[in-house]
Every structure is written in structure tokens, then in C-alpha cells.
Design a protein around this motif. Structure first.
Motif, mmCIF file in Angstrom:
data_model
loop_
_atom_site.group_PDB
_atom_site.id
_atom_site.type_symbol
_atom_site.label_atom_id
_atom_site.label_comp_id
_atom_site.label_asym_id
_atom_site.label_seq_id
_atom_site.Cartn_x
_atom_site.Cartn_y
_atom_site.Cartn_z
ATOM 1 N N LYS A 356 0.865 -1.175 0.000
ATOM 2 C CA LYS A 356 0.000 0.000 0.000
ATOM 3 C C LYS A 356 0.904 1.227 0.000
ATOM 4 O O LYS A 356 1.734 1.388 0.893
ATOM 5 C CB LYS A 356 -0.878 0.003 1.252
ATOM 6 C CG LYS A 356 -1.812 1.197 1.361
ATOM 7 C CD LYS A 356 -2.623 1.118 2.636
ATOM 8 C CE LYS A 356 -3.554 2.303 2.785
ATOM 9 N NZ LYS A 356 -4.357 2.229 4.038
ATOM 10 N N PRO A 357 0.783 2.088 -1.016
ATOM 11 C CA PRO A 357 1.694 3.245 -1.085
ATOM 12 C C PRO A 357 1.681 4.061 0.201
ATOM 13 O O PRO A 357 0.637 4.277 0.823
ATOM 14 C CB PRO A 357 1.125 4.048 -2.257
ATOM 15 C CG PRO A 357 0.440 3.033 -3.109
ATOM 16 C CD PRO A 357 -0.131 2.028 -2.157
ATOM 17 N N LEU A 358 2.858 4.500 0.602
ATOM 18 C CA LEU A 358 3.008 5.279 1.832
ATOM 19 C C LEU A 358 2.703 6.751 1.564
ATOM 20 O O LEU A 358 2.868 7.231 0.432
ATOM 21 C CB LEU A 358 4.433 5.128 2.359
ATOM 22 C CG LEU A 358 4.866 3.698 2.692
ATOM 23 C CD1 LEU A 358 6.350 3.653 2.998
ATOM 24 C CD2 LEU A 358 4.055 3.148 3.853
ATOM 25 N N PRO A 359 2.271 7.488 2.592
ATOM 26 C CA PRO A 359 1.961 8.911 2.384
ATOM 27 C C PRO A 359 3.188 9.755 2.093
ATOM 28 O O PRO A 359 3.079 10.870 1.584
ATOM 29 C CB PRO A 359 1.299 9.320 3.710
ATOM 30 C CG PRO A 359 1.793 8.320 4.700
ATOM 31 C CD PRO A 359 1.964 7.042 3.952
ATOM 32 N N GLY A 360 4.356 9.269 2.418
ATOM 33 C CA GLY A 360 5.592 10.003 2.166
ATOM 34 C C GLY A 360 6.771 9.106 2.457
ATOM 35 O O GLY A 360 6.616 7.959 2.879
ATOM 36 N N PRO A 361 7.988 9.583 2.234
ATOM 37 C CA PRO A 361 9.163 8.743 2.493
ATOM 38 C C PRO A 361 9.293 8.371 3.964
ATOM 39 O O PRO A 361 8.908 9.132 4.847
ATOM 40 C CB PRO A 361 10.333 9.606 2.024
ATOM 41 C CG PRO A 361 9.808 10.983 1.884
ATOM 42 C CD PRO A 361 8.334 10.906 1.711
ATOM 43 N N ALA A 477 15.216 -3.178 -3.106
ATOM 44 C CA ALA A 477 13.922 -2.669 -3.564
ATOM 45 C C ALA A 477 13.087 -2.147 -2.396
ATOM 46 O O ALA A 477 12.310 -1.191 -2.548
ATOM 47 C CB ALA A 477 13.173 -3.764 -4.313
ATOM 48 N N VAL A 478 13.246 -2.753 -1.219
ATOM 49 C CA VAL A 478 12.580 -2.230 -0.020
ATOM 50 C C VAL A 478 13.065 -0.801 0.261
ATOM 51 O O VAL A 478 12.271 0.115 0.530
ATOM 52 C CB VAL A 478 12.859 -3.124 1.208
ATOM 53 C CG1 VAL A 478 12.357 -2.444 2.496
ATOM 54 C CG2 VAL A 478 12.190 -4.476 1.038
ATOM 55 N N ALA A 479 14.380 -0.605 0.196
ATOM 56 C CA ALA A 479 14.938 0.732 0.454
ATOM 57 C C ALA A 479 14.360 1.748 -0.512
ATOM 58 O O ALA A 479 13.996 2.864 -0.117
ATOM 59 C CB ALA A 479 16.451 0.683 0.342
ATOM 60 N N GLU A 480 14.261 1.402 -1.782
ATOM 61 C CA GLU A 480 13.705 2.324 -2.765
ATOM 62 C C GLU A 480 12.249 2.643 -2.460
ATOM 63 O O GLU A 480 11.806 3.790 -2.583
ATOM 64 C CB GLU A 480 13.822 1.733 -4.157
ATOM 65 C CG GLU A 480 15.247 1.651 -4.662
ATOM 66 C CD GLU A 480 15.316 1.256 -6.127
ATOM 67 O OE1 GLU A 480 16.414 1.335 -6.698
ATOM 68 O OE2 GLU A 480 14.256 0.877 -6.693
#
Length: 483
Positions: A356-361, A477-480
Motif C-alpha cells: 500500500k503506497p506510503l503517504p511520504g518517504p 527494492a525495499v529501500a527504494e
């Protein structure tokens, strides 16, 4: 050892694929090469660097030009050539999630091109098993998936790309290891499903592999009572000759999994298994343990069995001829051709992530990375998520644990005021991970969950980040994604 004509002793030698220790060739291996040794299998213990590895493989071929140089190089977390600069790839399950056979072929091509640079010409990949049982401890993300038709498409793509690069691929573990609850490295494994189920599921990727022209198939040390109640597949004529050879029409080399695995060694024993496997229809026997005494016991068992009539010499000669035909195609590495796609492994790992896309970094997190230890014979080193995230976010902190205890109170204290990430690897199989995660979530319900193996229900319910593997490409890929 009983005296036999030299050509029969050489034929017995062709049936062996041996593992050794260190980066220098043992004297006994050199002597066996002089009397017809079929191949060697490399492991991390044999690799100092790329140039050193190429010198080693050149030295092996100088002993006997037809010697096959092999390796288990599945990609993902199973990469014996990392010290030689092997491409970082995400593993089969992640490729199955991305579900792009062109991408799968590109990953296989990159791994194969690297093998040719190192002088390795046989790759014991792809895994053609179908992961069908949640409690299976050994296949899991090494498979392309749980659906046999889906897996068959990716197995075909892998085989075709590897062959095009001039490397011999190997479909394993016939007729399928994905529905056992025991790892055959560690004990006797049984798949008790009925024959129709086996044919409709596990056999499909192997049929596809044969149709794609795969030159080797590796056996499973698993008993299938519906196919042969008396012997594991490695030792079963019904499975190797009647099913694989006659019914599926496979004409290449049948190679056993390592005979020192406990499913075989604790049963009939390695030397007796060598005789039984060749009699059943196998052509080559892997003995990965660096033990010259074991090598000779297995070779001499074949010679003795031919001498006293327990093993038909014609069967051994047939096996040796198949090995020679394979060596004629693949013993010598091909000249360099095109370069593989740059960073293909990382590209594939990015495509596989589900989240689920995160709201920010998510910056400078505190990471709790819960994972199992490396599996002996398969994984010689593993990278933890804390270390990989720190490469791109130096402010990352955290702990990596492969077993209890984890000091939950200390973690919660150290993670105050910063994002908390909780990564697990197959917590359904390793309950201690689920227990630690539950305790951490009680204090930090806002924590982000990450699944590096197959995701469990809790990670999926929380819309956690799922990467389907623990190769460096998966963790990068997790870091990205966090950034």
C-alpha cells in the motif's frame, strides 16, 4: 576394488559430480579426473573472486576437457558466486509475482552470462517445483508460484534463455518437492497425494521443461507412495525410467540431488544409493561433501556392483554416453556475446513488490529484521535488511535476529520518535517471529510490516510491504520503496 576393464571404471567415473573444499584442487580430485570424472560442483567455499574462479575452472578443464563444471545458481538468496560478482536477482517467486516471462528470461540470461565469464557451464536451475503446501520448509520462494501452469511458463522462459546463453539449465526436483513438510536435506520426505493430483500439478512444469529442451533433470529425494511406495524418486525405476524417460520422453542427463542429504544418507546410505540410483535410470550422482573417502566409496560401489552382477554394465555405459553427449555441448564455455540487461535483478525486484503506497518517504527508520538462519548447502551467507537500508539511509538503526530472544522493551525504547519497521520471513513456519512481532505491535501499532518471505495473513491484512525474497535485490527494492 574388483578389477574391471578400464573403460568400465571410466564409465563409473563419468557418473560422479563432486564437491571439494577451498580454492585449490585436491590431489584425489585430480586423480579421479585422470580416470574419467564426469563433473564438479562449485560452492561459495571455492570462490575467492571472479578472476580466481576463472583460473580454477580453467585448471579443471586442463585436467580433462570434457569435465562439466556445475553450480547451484538459482538467484535470489541462493547465489554461490556472490564473491565473483554474480548479478543480484530477486528469486523465482518474485519473478512469478511480476509475471513477465520476458523479465524472467532476462534474469536467467544475466545469471548465465556471468557463469560463462567464470567458466561454469552447467547451472542447477531453474526450480520447477510448485509450492503447494504452506508448511513446506524448503521450496517456498524458490518456486515460481503455486499454480502449475503459471510456473511452467516461467520455467520455460528460464530454460530457453539459459540455453541461448550457452549454459546447460537443469529442471529440479523431479517429480516435485513443493508438497512435502520435511526438507530432504534433513530427513525422510514423503508426498502422499494421489497420482492424479501429482500429474495435474507437479508434473506440468517438468513436462514444459522437457518440451523446452532442458538437457538435465535433477531428482527429488522424496517418496511418492502413489508412484512408488518402495523408494524415493532418486532410487525409483518407476519414476526415473518409466515416468521421466518413457512417458515424458526426456532424453538428457538425469542427475541426483546430493547423496549425502539425510533423506538418502540416513536411509540406504550413499554408496548403496549410488548403485540404486544408476540402476533406476540416473546418469550422474552429486556428492557435494568434500570427502575423498566418500567419493571413492561411491565410485567403487558402482564398480563392485558391475563386477558381481547387481548393476548391468550396459546401464553405466549408457549413463556415461549421455554425460559425454552433454559435455560435447556444454563442457567448454562459449565466447562472450551480448551483455546482459544492466541492473535486471533490481528491475525485477521492483516489479515484484506489493504494498500500500506510503503517504511520504520513511526516513532513518529503526528496523527489526526477523529471519531464519542460512540453510546449510544452499545459502552460505545472508544480508540483513538493517545493513542494506543503512547503505542508502546512513541514519538507519535496528537489530537483526535469527532466533529468540529479542529484547522488545529495548527495541521500543530505541525506536522512540522514529519510524519502526518489522520484517519477518515466513512467520507461519517460525512462530517466534510472529510472537516478537505481536509484542512490538502492542507498543507500536503504527509499525510498518514487511514480508521478505511468503507473506502471512497479518502482513497482508495490514497492507504490509511484500517483497517475496531475501536476495540483496529484494532488500534494495525495499529501500527504494521507503524512499
Amino acid at each position: 576394488m574388483t578389477t574391471l576393464p578400464g573403460d568400465l571404471v571410466e564409465a563409473a567415473g563419468r557418473c560422479l559430480v563432486l564437491g571439494f573444499d577451498g580454492t585449490a584442487l585436491p590431489d584425489e580430485l585430480k586423480r579421479l579426473a585422470d580416470t574419467g570424472l564426469g563433473g564438479v560442483i562449485l560452492h561459495t567455499r571455492n570462490v575467492a573472486g571472479r578472476s580466481e574462479l576463472r583460473s580454477l575452472t580453467d585448471e579443471l578443464r586442463a585436467l580433462r576437457p570434457g569435465l562439466l563444471v556445475t553450480v547451484d545458481q538459482e538467484g535470489g538468496g541462493i547465489s554461490h558466486l556472490a564473491r565473483a560478482g554474480a548479478p543480484e536477482t530477486p528469486g523465482n517467486w518474485a519473478l512469478g509475482v511480476a509475471d513477465d516471462t520476458g523479465l524472467t528470461g532476462a534474469v536467467a540470461d544475466a545469471l548465465a552470462r556471468h557463469l560463462t565469464e567464470c567458466g561454469v557451464t552447467v547451472s542447477f536451475a531453474p526450480v520447477a517445483d510448485v509450492h503447494r503446501v504452506a508448511a513446506n520448509p524448503i521450496v517456498r520462494t524458490r518456486a515460481f508460484g503455486a499454480d502449475p501452469v503459471h510456473a511452467a511458463r516461467h520455467v520455460t522462459a528460464w530454460i530457453e534463455a539459459t540455453l541461448a546463453a550457452g549454459v546447460a539449465p537443469c529442471a529440479k526436483h523431479f517429480p516435485g518437492h513443493g508438497s512435502t513438510t520435511v526438507d530432504s536435506h534433513l530427513g525422510a520426505a514423503v508426498d502422499a497425494r494421489d497420482e492424479q493430483v501429482l500429474r495435474e500439478t507437479d508434473l506440468l512444469p517438468f513436462r514444459a521443461a522437457v518440451a523446452a529442451g532442458v538437457p538435465l533433470v535433477m531428482t527429488a529425494h522424496v517418496v511418492y507412495p502413489a508412484l512408488d511406495p518402495a523408494a524415493p524418486a532418486t532410487l525409483s525405476r518407476r519414476i526415473l525410467t518409466d515416468l521421466l524417460r518413457t512417458e515424458l520422453g526426456f532424453e538428457g542427463v538425469i542427475v541426483t540431488d546430493a547423496l549425502e542429504m539425510k533423506a538418502i544418507a540416513d536411509g540406504v546410505g550413499e554408496a548403496a544409493a549410488a548403485v540404486a540410483a544408476i540402476g533406476a535410470g540416473a546418469d550422474q550422482l552429486i556428492i557435494a561433501r568434500p570427502d575423498p573417502g566418500l567419493w571413492l566409496r561411491c565410485r567403487d560401489a558402482l564398480v563392485e556392483a558391475m563386477a558381481d552382477g547387481r548393476l548391468d554394465p550396459a546401464r553405466v555405459v549408457e549413463a556415461a554416453r549421455r554425460v559425454d553427449a552433454l559435455a560435447e555441448r556444454f563442457a567448454q564455455p562459449p565466447p562472450p556475446s551480448h551483455s546482459p540487461v544492466a541492473d535486471i535483478g533490481l528491475r525485477a525486484a521492483r516489479r515484484a513488490i506489493r504494498w500500500k503506497p506510503l503517504p511520504g518517504p520513511v526516513l532513518d527508520p529503526f528496523v527489526v529484521d526477523l529471519h531464519r538462519p542460512p540453510k546449510p548447502a544452499l545459502e552460505w551467507s545472508r544480508t540483513d535488511l538493517v545493513r542494506v537500508l543503512r547503505e542508502v539511509m546512513p541514519g538507519t538503526d535496528g537489530v537483526a535476529a535469527t532466533r529468540d530472544p529479542v529484547d522488545v522493551a529495548d527495541v521500543l525504547r530505541r525506536a522512540q520518535g522514529r519510524p519502526l519497521l518489522i520484517a519477518t520471513e515466513d512467520p507461519d513456519l517460525h512462530p517466534w517471529q510472529a510472537a516478537v512481532r505481536t509484542a512490538l505491535l502492542a507498543g507500536r501499532p503504527d509499525a510498518l510490516l514487511i514480508a521478505t518471505g511468503l507473506p502471512d495473513a497479518e502482513t497482508e491484512a495490514a497492507d504490509g510491504l511484500c517483497v517475496y525474497g531475501r536476495g540483496r535485490a529484494n532488500l534494495r527494492a525495499v529501500a527504494e520503496a521507503l524512499l
